[in-house]
Design an enzyme around this catalytic site. Sequence first.
Site, short mmCIF file in Angstrom:
data_model
loop_
_atom_site.label_atom_id
_atom_site.label_comp_id
_atom_site.label_asym_id
_atom_site.label_seq_id
_atom_site.Cartn_x
_atom_site.Cartn_y
_atom_site.Cartn_z
N SER A 81 -14.38 41.88 32.74
CA SER A 81 -14.05 40.74 33.59
C SER A 81 -14.60 40.96 34.99
O SER A 81 -14.73 42.10 35.45
CB SER A 81 -12.52 40.65 33.65
N TYR B 269 -3.76 44.65 35.31
CA TYR B 269 -4.69 44.07 34.32
C TYR B 269 -6.12 44.50 34.64
O TYR B 269 -6.85 45.00 33.78
CB TYR B 269 -4.57 42.54 34.31
N LYS C 66 -8.95 47.05 32.64
CA LYS C 66 -10.35 46.74 32.30
C LYS C 66 -11.29 47.80 32.88
O LYS C 66 -12.24 48.24 32.24
CB LYS C 66 -10.75 45.36 32.83
N ARG D 46 -1.88 32.70 46.71
CA ARG D 46 -1.32 33.55 45.66
C ARG D 46 -1.76 34.98 45.96
O ARG D 46 -2.94 35.24 46.25
CB ARG D 46 -1.88 33.10 44.31
P1 NAD Z 1 -6.51 35.41 24.36
O1 NAD Z 1 -5.18 35.93 24.73
O2 NAD Z 1 -6.64 33.99 23.97
O3 NAD Z 1 -7.13 36.33 23.21
C1 NAD Z 1 -6.83 37.68 23.07
C2 NAD Z 1 -6.47 37.91 21.61
O4 NAD Z 1 -6.15 39.29 21.42
C3 NAD Z 1 -5.24 37.11 21.18
O5 NAD Z 1 -5.54 36.42 19.99
C4 NAD Z 1 -4.15 38.16 20.97
O6 NAD Z 1 -3.25 37.79 19.96
C5 NAD Z 1 -4.99 39.37 20.61
N1 NAD Z 1 -4.38 40.68 20.92
C6 NAD Z 1 -3.85 41.09 22.09
N2 NAD Z 1 -3.42 42.36 21.99
C7 NAD Z 1 -3.71 42.77 20.72
C8 NAD Z 1 -3.50 43.98 20.01
N3 NAD Z 1 -2.89 45.03 20.56
N4 NAD Z 1 -3.91 44.05 18.73
C9 NAD Z 1 -4.51 42.99 18.13
N5 NAD Z 1 -4.72 41.81 18.76
C10 NAD Z 1 -4.32 41.71 20.04
O7 NAD Z 1 -7.49 35.74 25.58
P2 NAD Z 1 -8.98 35.26 25.84
O8 NAD Z 1 -8.97 34.39 27.03
O9 NAD Z 1 -9.62 34.82 24.60
O10 NAD Z 1 -9.61 36.65 26.31
C11 NAD Z 1 -10.29 37.52 25.44
C12 NAD Z 1 -10.65 38.78 26.20
O11 NAD Z 1 -11.44 38.44 27.33
C13 NAD Z 1 -9.45 39.55 26.73
O12 NAD Z 1 -9.69 40.93 26.60
C14 NAD Z 1 -9.41 39.16 28.19
O13 NAD Z 1 -8.83 40.15 28.99
C15 NAD Z 1 -10.89 39.00 28.51
N6 NAD Z 1 -11.14 38.09 29.64
C16 NAD Z 1 -10.62 36.83 29.61
C17 NAD Z 1 -10.83 35.98 30.69
C18 NAD Z 1 -10.23 34.59 30.71
O14 NAD Z 1 -10.12 34.01 31.80
N7 NAD Z 1 -9.85 34.01 29.60
C19 NAD Z 1 -11.60 36.42 31.79
C20 NAD Z 1 -12.12 37.69 31.77
C21 NAD Z 1 -11.89 38.53 30.68
N1 UDP Z 2 -5.35 28.23 41.38
C1 UDP Z 2 -4.52 27.28 42.01
N2 UDP Z 2 -3.44 26.82 41.32
C2 UDP Z 2 -3.14 27.23 40.06
C3 UDP Z 2 -3.98 28.17 39.43
C4 UDP Z 2 -5.08 28.65 40.14
O1 UDP Z 2 -4.76 26.89 43.14
O2 UDP Z 2 -2.14 26.78 39.50
C5 UDP Z 2 -6.54 28.72 42.11
C6 UDP Z 2 -6.57 30.22 42.36
O3 UDP Z 2 -5.92 30.53 43.57
C7 UDP Z 2 -8.08 30.50 42.39
C8 UDP Z 2 -8.66 29.47 41.42
O4 UDP Z 2 -7.67 28.44 41.32
O5 UDP Z 2 -8.60 30.23 43.68
C9 UDP Z 2 -8.94 30.03 40.04
O6 UDP Z 2 -7.75 30.67 39.58
P1 UDP Z 2 -7.62 31.27 38.12
O7 UDP Z 2 -6.27 31.89 37.99
O8 UDP Z 2 -7.99 30.23 37.13
O9 UDP Z 2 -8.77 32.37 38.05
P2 UDP Z 2 -8.92 33.76 38.87
O10 UDP Z 2 -8.10 33.68 40.10
O11 UDP Z 2 -8.45 34.78 37.93
O12 UDP Z 2 -10.36 33.84 39.19
#
Ligand code: NAD
Ligand code: UDP
Length: 339
Positions: A124, A148, A152, A293
């Site tokens: 991330s 979190y 990572k 936040r």
């Molecule tokens: P998500 O929660 O929708 O998907 C994660 C999946 O992993 C879920 O289906 C959950 O049930 C499963 N899971 C969690 N812990 C587990 C475990 N111990 N064993 C088996 N399964 C498990 O999240 P997402 O948005 O699809 O994100 C996927 C990955 O990408 C995550 O690692 C997240 O940290 C990373 N990521 C997400 C974002 C975002 O904004 N969505 C941004 C950056 C990184």
């Molecule tokens: N944000 C906001 N209200 C919300 C959720 C997010 O104003 O209810 C803002 C947050 O402060 C950031 C942007 O939207 O500037 C993106 O936030 P998000 O949580 O989606 O992603 P991240 O902060 O993890 O990049």
Amino acid sequence: MNILVTGGAGYIGSHTCLEMLNENYKLVVYDNLSNSSLDALKRVEKLTGKEVKFIEGDLLNVEKLEQVFQNERFDAVIHFAGLKAVGESVEKPLEYYDNNVVGTLNLLKIMQKYNVKKIVFSSSATVYGVPEKLPLTEESPRSTTNPYGTSKLVIEYILEDLAKSDPEWKIISLRYFNPVGAHKSGEIGEDPNGIPNNLLPFISQVAVGLRDKLNIFGDDYSTKDGTGIRDYIHVVDLAKGHLAALKCMTDATEKGFIPINLGTGNGYSILEMIKAFEKASGKTIPYEVVKRREGDVAECFADTTYAYKKLGWKAKKSIEEMCADAWKWQSTNPDGYRS
Ligand code: NAD
Ligand code: UDP
């Protein structure tokens, strides 16, 4: 190619599974469904006309995970599984380190034992902490502001050390910026549990009438309109980035730990996102500005040069498409997969 997809039932995982099936990959999804629904994969099967092998299991259950490797021969692993809520990680750090770090260690140890040494990891942009300089390149300094993010970063350190210890490992760490949107069919999308933490799901729920208004976390940042700026990327572009990473790993010259930014390189403010969403949905999004936040940065966007050079991949979809697809998903599934 037979690929193990951990966390494949989740938001990004389900969209990636769909793209992989369309490219004729064979998949096994391993997911404990702690933050997802099996319906997502059923819909992926319906959309592609192809089957997904699903195993309900936890990365912390070593025996079950090992059974999967005993029964199947994998060419590579895409590792999405993890907990991802920043606020919750501050309240429950041990749960986050256990699930994310220990879960990944379990996976890596079994991969090593079964000689599966190719992995694409869901990292991330949070590993860049508070950016010193924008845009963020893969060489930008890393730091974190919450458990979190630290989970990572610790996993990235583990992956780097592993790659150094054994040249057979090929590890691509994809640093996602802000994934948003949904598949254009409106059949799969983001389905947060409870109150959404992220901006777009929150806006979508306001638009569909599930919430009264959006709270904007601060309008006194030194940005173009005072609100926070992020690099929003369409989840289907992101999914395609994983396919590009898999292809890159089959190149014999690629080895070691390779971090790659997946973003668009463009920054949009909260007010710009609201405007784009209003246009896409035809709805007005009432909002109120509240205090910042904690832990938020003013601005964050990617330098995408390396992703293009290394993977030949570039995000293609505009914020108009991101908002239109998010709205199609939300308006046809107001309660997500429970609809
Ligand atoms: P998500 O929660 O929708 O998907 C994660 C999946 O992993 C879920 O289906 C959950 O049930 C499963 N899971 C969690 N812990 C587990 C475990 N111990 N064993 C088996 N399964 C498990 O999240 P997402 O948005 O699809 O994100 C996927 C990955 O990408 C995550 O690692 C997240 O940290 C990373 N990521 C997400 C974002 C975002 O904004 N969505 C941004 C950056 C990184
Ligand atoms: N944000 C906001 N209200 C919300 C959720 C997010 O104003 O209810 C803002 C947050 O402060 C950031 C942007 O939207 O500037 C993106 O936030 P998000 O949580 O989606 O992603 P991240 O902060 O993890 O990049």
